[in-house]
Write a protein that holds these residues in place. Structure first.
Motif, short mmCIF file in Angstrom:
data_model
loop_
_atom_site.label_atom_id
_atom_site.label_comp_id
_atom_site.label_asym_id
_atom_site.label_seq_id
_atom_site.Cartn_x
_atom_site.Cartn_y
_atom_site.Cartn_z
N LYS A 64 0.84 -1.21 0.00
CA LYS A 64 0.00 0.00 0.00
C LYS A 64 0.87 1.25 0.00
CE LYS A 64 -0.73 0.89 4.90
NZ LYS A 64 -1.66 1.05 5.98
N TYR A 65 0.30 2.27 -0.57
CA TYR A 65 0.91 3.60 -0.58
C TYR A 65 -0.20 4.60 -0.32
CZ TYR A 65 2.52 8.07 -2.23
OH TYR A 65 2.81 9.41 -2.30
N THR A 66 0.06 5.55 0.58
CA THR A 66 -0.89 6.61 0.86
C THR A 66 -0.29 7.94 0.45
OG1 THR A 66 -1.82 5.38 2.73
CG2 THR A 66 -2.24 7.75 2.67
N GLY A 67 -1.00 8.68 -0.36
CA GLY A 67 -0.52 10.00 -0.76
C GLY A 67 -0.83 10.34 -2.20
N TRP A 68 -0.28 11.47 -2.63
CA TRP A 68 -0.59 12.02 -3.94
C TRP A 68 0.61 12.02 -4.87
CZ3 TRP A 68 -5.26 12.85 -5.82
CH2 TRP A 68 -6.33 13.00 -4.94
N GLU A 69 1.58 11.17 -4.66
CA GLU A 69 2.78 11.15 -5.49
C GLU A 69 2.67 10.08 -6.57
OE1 GLU A 69 5.87 12.29 -7.28
OE2 GLU A 69 5.26 13.38 -5.47
N PRO A 70 2.36 10.46 -7.82
CA PRO A 70 2.21 9.47 -8.89
C PRO A 70 3.46 8.61 -9.10
CG PRO A 70 1.37 11.60 -9.61
CD PRO A 70 2.05 11.82 -8.29
N ALA A 71 4.64 9.20 -8.94
CA ALA A 71 5.88 8.44 -9.16
C ALA A 71 6.00 7.29 -8.17
CB ALA A 71 7.08 9.37 -9.06
N ALA A 72 5.53 7.48 -6.94
CA ALA A 72 5.60 6.41 -5.94
C ALA A 72 4.73 5.22 -6.34
CB ALA A 72 5.18 6.94 -4.58
N VAL A 73 3.53 5.50 -6.83
CA VAL A 73 2.65 4.41 -7.27
C VAL A 73 3.24 3.73 -8.50
CG1 VAL A 73 0.34 3.85 -8.14
CG2 VAL A 73 0.61 5.50 -6.29
N GLU A 74 3.79 4.50 -9.42
CA GLU A 74 4.42 3.92 -10.62
C GLU A 74 5.59 3.02 -10.23
OE1 GLU A 74 3.68 3.76 -13.72
OE2 GLU A 74 2.34 5.42 -14.13
N ARG A 75 6.40 3.44 -9.24
CA ARG A 75 7.52 2.61 -8.79
C ARG A 75 7.03 1.29 -8.21
NH1 ARG A 75 9.60 7.52 -7.12
NH2 ARG A 75 8.84 7.23 -5.00
N LEU A 76 5.98 1.35 -7.40
CA LEU A 76 5.43 0.13 -6.82
C LEU A 76 4.89 -0.80 -7.90
CD1 LEU A 76 3.62 1.57 -3.68
CD2 LEU A 76 5.69 0.17 -3.71
N LEU A 77 4.16 -0.23 -8.86
CA LEU A 77 3.64 -1.04 -9.97
C LEU A 77 4.77 -1.65 -10.78
CD1 LEU A 77 0.67 1.13 -11.25
CD2 LEU A 77 0.53 -1.18 -10.28
N ALA A 78 5.80 -0.87 -11.07
CA ALA A 78 6.94 -1.35 -11.84
C ALA A 78 7.63 -2.49 -11.09
CB ALA A 78 7.92 -0.22 -12.13
N GLY A 79 7.73 -2.34 -9.77
CA GLY A 79 8.32 -3.41 -8.97
C GLY A 79 7.54 -4.71 -9.08
N PHE A 80 6.24 -4.64 -9.02
CA PHE A 80 5.41 -5.84 -9.16
C PHE A 80 5.53 -6.42 -10.55
CE2 PHE A 80 3.28 -4.94 -5.20
CZ PHE A 80 2.88 -6.20 -4.77
N MET A 81 5.51 -5.55 -11.54
CA MET A 81 5.55 -6.03 -12.93
C MET A 81 6.90 -6.63 -13.29
SD MET A 81 3.29 -3.13 -14.82
CE MET A 81 1.58 -2.89 -14.36
N SER A 82 7.97 -6.15 -12.66
CA SER A 82 9.29 -6.69 -12.96
C SER A 82 9.49 -8.08 -12.35
CB SER A 82 10.38 -5.75 -12.45
OG SER A 82 10.41 -5.74 -11.04
N LEU A 83 8.68 -8.41 -11.34
CA LEU A 83 8.78 -9.73 -10.72
C LEU A 83 8.18 -10.82 -11.58
CD1 LEU A 83 7.83 -8.83 -7.04
CD2 LEU A 83 10.10 -9.28 -7.96
N VAL A 84 7.35 -10.42 -12.54
CA VAL A 84 6.69 -11.39 -13.40
C VAL A 84 7.58 -11.68 -14.59
CG1 VAL A 84 4.67 -11.82 -14.84
CG2 VAL A 84 4.43 -10.60 -12.69
N GLU A 85 7.89 -12.94 -14.78
CA GLU A 85 8.71 -13.34 -15.92
C GLU A 85 7.79 -13.82 -17.03
OE1 GLU A 85 11.64 -16.21 -14.83
OE2 GLU A 85 12.19 -15.09 -13.02
N PRO A 86 8.01 -13.36 -18.26
CA PRO A 86 7.18 -13.83 -19.38
C PRO A 86 7.30 -15.33 -19.55
CG PRO A 86 8.51 -11.94 -20.03
CD PRO A 86 8.97 -12.36 -18.67
N VAL A 87 6.19 -15.95 -19.88
CA VAL A 87 6.15 -17.41 -20.09
C VAL A 87 6.70 -17.76 -21.45
CG1 VAL A 87 4.65 -19.41 -20.20
CG2 VAL A 87 4.20 -17.60 -18.56
#
Length: 130
Positions: free
Chosen positions: A107-130
């Motif tokens: 979770k992230y609380t606040g109005w900083e778009p870059a913080a949400v983008e970083r969290l999303l990028a972190g999750f997406m980088s953990l997924v390896e293409p099949v």
């Protein structure tokens, strides 16, 4: 969606203005009488201007996220004043809004778009293409 792409859930707990609608018959009558839009505008005018501004800012932000991530990102906006929002606020210990919850884990609380983008990028980088 191709099998090599995982979908991510972004739940947003935020105070959002709600337009109340009447039954379909009444709504149709309001529209025919050309007063439906006026009634909804009157309801919206009861909200504080800063809440409406924040809701507009949040909507723009979420539209941008959806445009960038497409079908890979599923966004759900939950009003903390709803029953579901109350329980989610308790479950995730949320006391301020907006709060962004990614895949029910981070979770992230606040109005900083870059913080949400970083969290999303972190999750997406953990997924390896099949």
């Amino acid at each position: 969606m191709p099998p090599d792409r995982q979908q991510f859930l972004l739940e947003v707990l935020a105070h959002i203005p709600t337009d109340f609608f009447h039954c379909l018959h009444c709504e149709r009558l309001f529209d025919v009488a050309d007063i439906g839009a006026a009634v909804r505008q009157e309801m919206r005018s009861t909200y504080p201007p800063e809440m409406l501004a924040q809701a507009g800012r949040l909507a723009t932000w979420l539209q941008g996220l959806s445009a960038r991530h497409g079908e890979q990102l599923h966004v759900r906006v939950v009003d903390p004043q709803s029953l579901e929002g109350f329980f989610k606020s308790l479950r995730y210990w949320v006391r301020r809004y907006p709060t962004f919850i990614i895949n029910r884990r981070t979770k992230y609380t606040g109005w900083e778009p870059a913080a949400v983008e970083r969290l999303l990028a972190g999750f997406m980088s953990l997924v390896e293409p099949v």
